[in-house]
Design an enzyme around this catalytic site. Structure first.
Site, PDB file in Angstrom:
ATOM      1  N   HIS A   1      32.946  39.695  36.939  1.00 46.72           N
ATOM      2  CA  HIS A   1      32.943  38.612  35.953  1.00 46.72           C
ATOM      3  C   HIS A   1      34.108  37.694  36.290  1.00 46.72           C
ATOM      4  O   HIS A   1      35.261  38.091  36.212  1.00 46.72           O
ATOM      5  CB  HIS A   1      33.087  39.159  34.530  1.00 46.72           C
ATOM      6  N   CYS A   2      33.798  36.474  36.663  1.00 46.60           N
ATOM      7  CA  CYS A   2      34.830  35.523  37.104  1.00 46.60           C
ATOM      8  C   CYS A   2      35.316  34.694  35.924  1.00 46.60           C
ATOM      9  O   CYS A   2      34.527  34.001  35.282  1.00 46.60           O
ATOM     10  CB  CYS A   2      34.271  34.620  38.200  1.00 46.60           C
ATOM     11  N   VAL A   3      36.616  34.757  35.653  1.00 48.23           N
ATOM     12  CA  VAL A   3      37.164  33.995  34.534  1.00 48.23           C
ATOM     13  C   VAL A   3      37.200  32.503  34.844  1.00 48.23           C
ATOM     14  O   VAL A   3      37.221  31.671  33.932  1.00 48.23           O
ATOM     15  CB  VAL A   3      38.582  34.491  34.184  1.00 48.23           C
TER      16      VAL A   3
END
Length: 380
Positions: free
Chosen positions: A233-235
């Protein structure tokens, strides 16, 4: 009242105050007041202020440019520990791009050392990067939610924010028929096989989404969904990176690196005449001779810091693709001591899906062309 009387606040009071302030922060609009996400405000306000203050003196620039990465990492750690989603990093990235482009056009181009074709090339690179980023923000490959569980899931998402690790490394693909244990808080599940699945290809059950996941899929607790071939999950895009958007994610990082390096080179050639970009980055005597040069030089260093961080992320991604391993699988292999550290620990080879450099890249480039696998519930 408790603050004035020096009494301690009850547990959870600060969180409730913050939630109330966030709910009341609205802007009047024609169709009614529009709620503003609090995490969007700091980058819009603080970034220009910090960069302009840093341009006043060399020492101020050194302190601020050293503190900014520390503050961003601290906020990442805070949101990671609280397992919550935030638009802070996405807004910081987009506003940084816009503000750097504005400074380039307003402070660098008028000096007359940057040609029209160079401005067009930089603008095209920025547009291509935003287009790839827009594609990366779309569906990463969410598995369809069974109709029996869709209503309950919508109720959960509406009542409270979904909390989870900010890197999306949750869930585990169970390779045996025995029950799988929880990974980073994910509920236990039991391995199942979908109808018509070839012998030896295992799938596992997600107790959260109530569905059978294909191999390499994982559950993201921030998004509250299972994603095919979940990487992380890429912020920075506030979304998962999975089977359907992994290529666009790599493309966006690549365009960003090329555009950023090109913009840094043009700016240093303008404000530090006669020096190579690498030398000018560390030694530019006339950088603080006037405020315009100082601001441009400060923005160059800010871009260089961000580019170095994004370059590291891109390097890890390219190495993982070369060994056909996702970031989630690498973390799980490290936890279970089932992977080999290669290239000084930059990549973790699980050996499970590695079929050689060319085959691995061929598999990656054909991700979106492969038809989505159907679960046993869909077949029934």
């Amino acid at each position: 009242d408790r603050w004035l009387t020096c009494r301690s606040l009850p547990p959870g009071a600060l969180e409730r105050i913050a939630d109330t302030v966030a709910d009341r922060l609205r802007v009047p609009w024609f169709a009614g007041a529009v709620k503003i996400n609090v995490s969007l405000v700091p980058p819009l306000v603080l970034l220009p202020v910090f960069l302009h203050v840093a341009a006043l003196h060399f020492l101020l620039g050194l302190v601020i440019l050293t503190s900014l990465p520390v503050v961003v990492l601290w906020y990442y750690y805070l949101t990671h520990r609280r397992k919550e989603r935030t638009l802070f990093f996405l807004s910081l990235g987009l506003f940084s791009l816009g503000y750097m482009y504005y400074v380039f056009l307003h402070e660098v181009v008028p000096r007359g050392y940057v040609g029209y074709s160079q401005v067009v090339a930089l603008t095209c690179g920025l547009i291509l990067m935003l287009a790839a980023l827009s594609r990366a923000k779309k569906d990463p490959g969410y598995l369809p939610i069974p109709a029996s569980n869709e209503k309950s899931l919508h109720q959960v998402l509406a009542n409270k924010s979904v909390r989870g690790s900010s890197n999306g490394l949750h869930g585990v693909t169970v390779s045996g028929a025995a029950s799988g244990r929880a990974v980073n808080g994910e509920a236990k599940g039991y391995s199942r096989m979908s109808a018509g699945e070839p012998e030896g290809v295992k799938k596992d059950w997600c107790a959260k989404c109530q569905l059978v996941r294909p191999a390499r899929a994982g559950h993201c607790r921030l998004c509250g969904r299972c994603v095919r071939r979940l990487d992380h999950h890429c912020v920075w895009i506030n979304s998962c990176v999975g089977e359907q958007n992994h290529q666009a994610f790599i493309l966006a990082l690549s365009f960003f690196m090329l555009t950023s390096v090109y913009g840094i080179t043009l700016t240093l050639h303008t404000i530090c005449r006669g020096r190579t970009p690498f030398v000018a980055l560390f030694y530019c005597p006339g950088a603080y001779s006037d405020y315009s040069s100082a601001l441009s030089f400060t923005c160059v260093w800010y871009c260089a810091i961000v580019t170095a961080g994004m370059g590291y992320i891109l390097l890890i991604q390219l190495l993982n693709i070369s060994y056909n391993v996702t970031e989630r699988e690498a973390r799980l292999a490290l936890r279970d001591n089932t992977g080999r550290r290669l290239l000084g620990g930059l990549v973790i080879d699980t050996g499970q899906y590695n079929r050689g450099f060319l085959c691995n890249w061929g598999h990656f480039l054909s991700l979106r062309s492969s038809p989505p696998q159907r679960s046993a519930e869909d077949i029934v």
